[in-house]
Design a protein around this motif. Structure first.
Motif, PDB file in Angstrom:
ATOM      1  N   ASP A  54      72.486  -9.870  19.693  1.00  0.00           N
ATOM      2  CA  ASP A  54      73.760  -9.161  19.621  1.00  0.00           C
ATOM      3  C   ASP A  54      74.838  -9.955  20.357  1.00  0.00           C
ATOM      4  OD1 ASP A  54      75.374  -7.138  18.752  1.00  0.00           O
ATOM      5  OD2 ASP A  54      74.771  -5.702  20.279  1.00  0.00           O
ATOM      6  N   GLU A  55      76.080  -9.759  19.970  1.00  0.00           N
ATOM      7  CA  GLU A  55      77.246 -10.468  20.506  1.00  0.00           C
ATOM      8  C   GLU A  55      77.068 -11.984  20.383  1.00  0.00           C
ATOM      9  OE1 GLU A  55      80.025 -10.768  24.450  1.00  0.00           O
ATOM     10  OE2 GLU A  55      78.766  -9.012  24.250  1.00  0.00           O
ATOM     11  N   GLN A  56      76.730 -12.394  19.178  1.00  0.00           N
ATOM     12  CA  GLN A  56      76.519 -13.813  18.895  1.00  0.00           C
ATOM     13  C   GLN A  56      77.855 -14.474  18.568  1.00  0.00           C
ATOM     14  OE1 GLN A  56      73.060 -14.466  16.588  1.00  0.00           O
ATOM     15  NE2 GLN A  56      73.638 -16.515  15.965  1.00  0.00           N
ATOM     16  N   GLU A  57      78.069 -15.694  19.077  1.00  0.00           N
ATOM     17  CA  GLU A  57      79.298 -16.431  18.805  1.00  0.00           C
ATOM     18  C   GLU A  57      79.063 -17.426  17.679  1.00  0.00           C
ATOM     19  OE1 GLU A  57      82.776 -17.559  21.634  1.00  0.00           O
ATOM     20  OE2 GLU A  57      81.186 -19.043  21.863  1.00  0.00           O
ATOM     21  N   ILE A  58      79.970 -17.440  16.716  1.00  0.00           N
ATOM     22  CA  ILE A  58      79.874 -18.322  15.550  1.00  0.00           C
ATOM     23  C   ILE A  58      81.018 -19.323  15.617  1.00  0.00           C
ATOM     24  CG2 ILE A  58      80.015 -18.426  13.032  1.00  0.00           C
ATOM     25  CD1 ILE A  58      78.766 -15.605  13.029  1.00  0.00           C
ATOM     26  N   THR A  59      80.697 -20.595  15.402  1.00  0.00           N
ATOM     27  CA  THR A  59      81.698 -21.656  15.386  1.00  0.00           C
ATOM     28  C   THR A  59      82.072 -21.975  13.949  1.00  0.00           C
ATOM     29  OG1 THR A  59      80.801 -22.585  17.424  1.00  0.00           O
ATOM     30  CG2 THR A  59      82.203 -24.018  16.105  1.00  0.00           C
ATOM     31  N   LEU A  60      83.378 -21.991  13.668  1.00  0.00           N
ATOM     32  CA  LEU A  60      83.872 -22.313  12.331  1.00  0.00           C
ATOM     33  C   LEU A  60      83.621 -23.790  12.017  1.00  0.00           C
ATOM     34  CD1 LEU A  60      87.314 -20.479  12.527  1.00  0.00           C
ATOM     35  CD2 LEU A  60      85.217 -19.631  11.519  1.00  0.00           C
ATOM     36  N   PRO A  61      83.509 -24.136  10.720  1.00  0.00           N
ATOM     37  CA  PRO A  61      83.289 -25.541  10.353  1.00  0.00           C
ATOM     38  C   PRO A  61      84.388 -26.495  10.840  1.00  0.00           C
ATOM     39  CG  PRO A  61      82.769 -24.136   8.494  1.00  0.00           C
ATOM     40  CD  PRO A  61      83.389 -23.261   9.555  1.00  0.00           C
ATOM     41  N   ILE A  62      85.664 -26.028  10.858  1.00  0.00           N
ATOM     42  CA  ILE A  62      86.752 -26.859  11.388  1.00  0.00           C
ATOM     43  C   ILE A  62      87.640 -25.995  12.290  1.00  0.00           C
ATOM     44  CG2 ILE A  62      86.760 -28.491   9.459  1.00  0.00           C
ATOM     45  CD1 ILE A  62      89.322 -27.098   8.445  1.00  0.00           C
ATOM     46  N   THR A  63      88.308 -26.639  13.220  1.00  0.00           N
ATOM     47  CA  THR A  63      89.217 -25.949  14.130  1.00  0.00           C
ATOM     48  C   THR A  63      90.515 -25.622  13.423  1.00  0.00           C
ATOM     49  OG1 THR A  63      88.250 -27.087  16.025  1.00  0.00           O
ATOM     50  CG2 THR A  63      90.423 -26.158  16.336  1.00  0.00           C
ATOM     51  N   SER A  64      91.050 -24.458  13.727  1.00  0.00           N
ATOM     52  CA  SER A  64      92.327 -24.033  13.161  1.00  0.00           C
ATOM     53  C   SER A  64      93.275 -23.691  14.309  1.00  0.00           C
ATOM     54  CB  SER A  64      92.127 -22.821  12.254  1.00  0.00           C
ATOM     55  OG  SER A  64      91.766 -21.696  13.033  1.00  0.00           O
ATOM     56  N   ASN A  65      94.485 -23.292  13.979  1.00  0.00           N
ATOM     57  CA  ASN A  65      95.450 -22.852  14.991  1.00  0.00           C
ATOM     58  C   ASN A  65      95.505 -21.342  15.092  1.00  0.00           C
ATOM     59  OD1 ASN A  65      96.355 -25.340  15.966  1.00  0.00           O
ATOM     60  ND2 ASN A  65      97.628 -25.624  14.171  1.00  0.00           N
ATOM     61  N   GLY A  66      94.561 -20.669  14.522  1.00  0.00           N
ATOM     62  CA  GLY A  66      94.504 -19.224  14.616  1.00  0.00           C
ATOM     63  C   GLY A  66      93.746 -18.608  13.459  1.00  0.00           C
TER      64      GLY A  66
ATOM     65  N   SER B  41      90.238 -20.587  18.718  1.00  0.00           N
ATOM     66  CA  SER B  41      90.798 -20.997  17.431  1.00  0.00           C
ATOM     67  C   SER B  41      89.721 -21.456  16.455  1.00  0.00           C
ATOM     68  CB  SER B  41      91.830 -22.105  17.628  1.00  0.00           C
ATOM     69  OG  SER B  41      91.219 -23.234  18.230  1.00  0.00           O
ATOM     70  N   ASN B  42      88.503 -21.693  16.946  1.00  0.00           N
ATOM     71  CA  ASN B  42      87.434 -22.131  16.056  1.00  0.00           C
ATOM     72  C   ASN B  42      86.143 -21.328  16.242  1.00  0.00           C
ATOM     73  OD1 ASN B  42      86.783 -23.202  18.597  1.00  0.00           O
ATOM     74  ND2 ASN B  42      85.763 -24.958  17.703  1.00  0.00           N
ATOM     75  N   LYS B  43      86.234 -20.143  16.876  1.00  0.00           N
ATOM     76  CA  LYS B  43      85.034 -19.339  17.120  1.00  0.00           C
ATOM     77  C   LYS B  43      85.361 -17.857  16.996  1.00  0.00           C
ATOM     78  CE  LYS B  43      83.010 -22.616  20.309  1.00  0.00           C
ATOM     79  NZ  LYS B  43      82.330 -22.818  21.573  1.00  0.00           N
ATOM     80  N   PHE B  44      84.328 -17.076  16.647  1.00  0.00           N
ATOM     81  CA  PHE B  44      84.449 -15.625  16.703  1.00  0.00           C
ATOM     82  C   PHE B  44      83.106 -15.027  17.090  1.00  0.00           C
ATOM     83  CE2 PHE B  44      83.259 -16.426  12.303  1.00  0.00           C
ATOM     84  CZ  PHE B  44      82.377 -15.409  11.995  1.00  0.00           C
ATOM     85  N   LYS B  45      83.152 -13.821  17.640  1.00  0.00           N
ATOM     86  CA  LYS B  45      81.937 -13.115  18.045  1.00  0.00           C
ATOM     87  C   LYS B  45      81.623 -12.024  17.043  1.00  0.00           C
ATOM     88  CE  LYS B  45      82.222 -13.963  22.959  1.00  0.00           C
ATOM     89  NZ  LYS B  45      82.275 -13.372  24.300  1.00  0.00           N
ATOM     90  N   VAL B  46      80.323 -11.732  16.902  1.00  0.00           N
ATOM     91  CA  VAL B  46      79.856 -10.693  15.992  1.00  0.00           C
ATOM     92  C   VAL B  46      78.918  -9.757  16.750  1.00  0.00           C
ATOM     93  CG1 VAL B  46      78.560 -10.192  13.888  1.00  0.00           C
ATOM     94  CG2 VAL B  46      79.905 -12.278  14.034  1.00  0.00           C
ATOM     95  N   TRP B  47      79.148  -8.460  16.562  1.00  0.00           N
ATOM     96  CA  TRP B  47      78.248  -7.439  17.077  1.00  0.00           C
ATOM     97  C   TRP B  47      77.635  -6.745  15.875  1.00  0.00           C
ATOM     98  CZ3 TRP B  47      82.906  -8.669  19.126  1.00  0.00           C
ATOM     99  CH2 TRP B  47      82.941  -8.993  20.476  1.00  0.00           C
TER     100      TRP B  47
END
Length: 103
Positions: free
Chosen positions: A41-53, A76-82
């Motif tokens: 739970d509360e895993q962080e996912i990194t996007l394939p490329i960095t963005s500005n938002g 800018s390149n990550k999000f968390k999932v619950w």
């Protein structure tokens, strides 16, 4: 596989975890996607490329059941999932996501 169209300023990676960067001609729009197994739970996912938002993150359960998800951009390149399963506890699942971002 990776591609670039220098005349239009578009680049991308057509893969399970990929992106299309539409470039300045299209307002800096970036669409990214992926598939990951949520093993905790509360895993962080990194996007394939960095963005500005990150504007929006869409996610769905790619497994049996009816899991509920919450997401939050953490950089800018990550999000968390619950995740919560039908039983109300973390169960682990395949998670497909799409992020709409800006360059």
């Amino acid at each position: 596989s990776k591609f670039t169209n220098s005349k239009l300023g578009i680049s991308g990676l057509m893969a399970q975890n990929g992106y299309v960067n539409f470039g300045k001609l299209f307002g800096g729009l970036i669409v990214q996607w992926g598939l990951i197994y949520l093993s905790y739970d509360e895993q962080e996912i990194t996007l394939p490329i960095t963005s500005n938002g990150i504007f929006i993150i869409l996610g769905l359960d790619n497994d049996y059941g009816c899991d509920r998800f919450g997401t939050q951009a953490s950089a800018s390149n990550k999000f968390k999932v619950w995740e919560r399963s039908e039983q109300g506890v973390f169960a682990g699942t395949n998670f497909q996501w799409m992020a709409i971002c800006r360059q």
